[in-house]
Design an enzyme around this catalytic site. Structure first.
Site, short mmCIF file in Angstrom:
data_model
loop_
_atom_site.label_atom_id
_atom_site.label_comp_id
_atom_site.label_asym_id
_atom_site.label_seq_id
_atom_site.Cartn_x
_atom_site.Cartn_y
_atom_site.Cartn_z
N ASP A 93 9.66 -4.13 -2.88
CA ASP A 93 8.57 -4.63 -2.04
C ASP A 93 8.62 -6.15 -2.07
O ASP A 93 8.80 -6.75 -3.12
CB ASP A 93 7.24 -4.12 -2.63
CG ASP A 93 6.03 -4.58 -1.84
OD1 ASP A 93 6.18 -4.90 -0.64
OD2 ASP A 93 4.92 -4.61 -2.42
N THR A 125 0.85 -1.20 0.00
CA THR A 125 0.00 0.00 0.00
C THR A 125 0.88 1.25 0.00
O THR A 125 0.60 2.22 -0.70
CB THR A 125 -0.93 0.00 1.24
OG1 THR A 125 -1.57 -1.27 1.31
CG2 THR A 125 -1.97 1.09 1.17
N1 LIG Z 1 -7.10 1.36 7.29
C1 LIG Z 1 -5.86 1.10 6.88
N2 LIG Z 1 -5.65 0.05 6.07
C2 LIG Z 1 -4.39 -0.18 5.66
C3 LIG Z 1 -3.31 0.64 6.04
N3 LIG Z 1 -2.18 0.14 5.47
C4 LIG Z 1 -2.57 -0.92 4.75
N4 LIG Z 1 -3.90 -1.12 4.87
C5 LIG Z 1 -4.69 -2.21 4.28
O1 LIG Z 1 -4.20 -3.43 4.83
C6 LIG Z 1 -4.18 -4.46 3.85
C7 LIG Z 1 -2.80 -5.05 3.73
O2 LIG Z 1 -1.92 -4.07 3.18
P1 LIG Z 1 -0.75 -4.48 2.17
O3 LIG Z 1 -0.10 -3.21 1.73
O4 LIG Z 1 -1.23 -5.40 1.13
O5 LIG Z 1 0.23 -5.26 3.18
P2 LIG Z 1 1.61 -5.99 2.87
O6 LIG Z 1 1.34 -7.46 3.00
O7 LIG Z 1 2.55 -5.52 3.94
O8 LIG Z 1 2.06 -5.60 1.50
C8 LIG Z 1 -4.70 -3.81 2.54
O9 LIG Z 1 -6.07 -4.13 2.41
C9 LIG Z 1 -4.51 -2.33 2.77
O10 LIG Z 1 -5.45 -1.54 2.09
C10 LIG Z 1 -3.55 1.74 6.92
O11 LIG Z 1 -2.67 2.50 7.32
N5 LIG Z 1 -4.85 1.91 7.30
MG LIG Z 2 2.45 -6.81 -0.16
#
Ligand SMILES: Nc1nc2c(ncn2[C@@H]2O[C@H](COP(=O)(O)OP(=O)(O)O)[C@@H](O)[C@H]2O)c(=O)[nH]1
Ligand SMILES: [Mg+2]
Length: 360
Positions: free
Chosen positions: A206, A52
């Site tokens: 990433d 994200t």
């Molecule tokens: N409400 C909210 N949702 C978030 C935030 N950061 C990430 N998300 C949500 O959490 C989920 C996982 O995020 P992602 O970026 O795919 O995590 P990753 O596995 O670390 O890459 C997604 O549905 C994002 O939209 C945040 O700061 N606030």
């Molecule tokens: Mg991811």
């Protein structure tokens, strides 16, 4: 004739030399860029917000998504809706919560047993699934199951999509940036993204965060300038998707500990993002941290104490106490705030790199 032949040979030689000069110039340019390039590694457990943040970087720098990427996001969002509702329906049944409206039993079975591939097909989704899912979400039984989501595994964006479903379910739906930021697709392997920020090329890397993906991390460790380590600050009451028993926040700390104390990274700026602050602020009053982390001895209704405690858990992992921990409270779905934070981060990386060469 021999003269023509000679001429064409000379031309060929000329073309070859020109091509060689172009290649040399390109290589030289690439070398120069590589020397100036800032390589930033995004690390953290699964669902902490790494991908994200990367989407946010693209949005912030005006790099629009292609039509193909937009279609992919629409598909991901529909999948998130269908899968999210399936999880909620399963939880309602397992938790034994009775329907408010018993007529919802039939559509519930239809949604629960559906083939996701078929259900996301545009006509099918908009005509058959959206009305049923809206009705199910409106039933207090599903809401109750949602309230108890820490007892099972539900993505953080599901509520957002269910609330927005009347809009998302329109035939001519186009996702907004906020929809795209909420779309969840687990990262497999390694994704790279390069962008020039104030003439400096930044390379963001990433990676997948779940346990099965972490053995791929070391492939990206070479010539890193900074690590942004993301930890979801709202998950103190949740357990891991991978084994359904380990505390998520403790897993995040354990990963942070191995990264921050790793000798490979002594010269790398490590910056901690305590992410999902929006969800932490929405949660701490109704879900007291002291009920899940008995080490917390303060007032669980005081957000400052809760934040200090969470930061402390990560900070204490560091063996090198000679410098303080760079950290930010973030909500990476918030574009403006993330923009601001990223400008601080760039300063911190610059400062840290100067410190490494003794200039700060
Ligand atoms: N409400 C909210 N949702 C978030 C935030 N950061 C990430 N998300 C949500 O959490 C989920 C996982 O995020 P992602 O970026 O795919 O995590 P990753 O596995 O670390 O890459 C997604 O549905 C994002 O939209 C945040 O700061 N606030
Ligand atoms: Mg991811």
């Amino acid at each position: 004739m021999p003269c023509d032949f000679l001429l064409s040979c000379l031309n060929l030689e000329d073309t070859k030399q020109r091509q060689s000069r172009i290649i040399d110039k390109e290589l030289h340019k690439q070398k120069r860029q590589l020397r100036r390039q800032m390589k930033i590694l995004l690390l953290g457990a699964g669902e902490s917000g790494k991908s994200t943040f990367l989407k946010q970087i693209r949005i912030m720098h005006g790099d629009s998504f292609s039509d193909y990427a937009i279609q992919e996001f629409i598909l991901t969002i529909r999948q998130n809706v269908i899968m999210g509702m399936k999880v909620l329906l399963d939880a309602r049944r397992k938790l034994g919560i009775p329907w408010k409206d018993p007529l919802n039993e039939a559509p519930s079975k239809r949604v629960f047993n559906c083939d996701v591939q078929l259900a996301v097909e545009p006509n099918n989704f908009c005509q058959n699934f959206v009305p049923a899912i809206c009705a199910l979400w409106a039933d207090s039984a599903v809401k109750l199951a949602f309230e108890r989501r820490r007892e099972y595994q539900l993505g953080d964006s599901i509520k957002y999509f269910l609330v927005e479903l009347p809009r998302i379910g329109l035939r001519d739906y186009k996702p907004t940036n906020l929809d795209i930021l909420h779309a969840r697709k687990a990262t497999k392997g390694i994704t790279e993204y390069t962008v020039a920020i104030q003439n400096v090329p930044f390379l963001f890397v990433d990676v997948g965060g779940q346990r099965s993906q972490r053995q791929k991390w070391f492939q990206c460790f070479e010539s890193v300038n900074a690590i942004l380590f993301l930890a979801a600050a709202n998950e103190y009451d949740q357990v891991l998707l991978e084994d359904r028993q380990t505390s998520r926040i403790m897993e995040a700390c354990a990963i942070f500990e191995t990264i921050v104390n790793n000798l490979v990274f002594v010269e790398v700026a490590i910056i901690l993002f305590l992410n999902k602050t929006d969800l932490l602020e929405e949660k701490y009053q109704r879900c007291l941290i002291s009920d899940f982390l008995p080490e917390f001895l303060g007032n669980p209704r005081d957000i400052k104490q809760v934040k200090d405690f969470l930061l402390g858990i990560f900070d204490r992992c560091r063996k090198d106490r000679s410098k303080s921990l760079y950290h930010h409270w973030t909500s990476v779905i918030d574009t403006q705030h993330t923009h601001q934070i990223f400008s601080y981060v760039r300063d911190e990386i610059r400062r840290e790199n100067l410190r490494q060469i003794g200039l700060y």
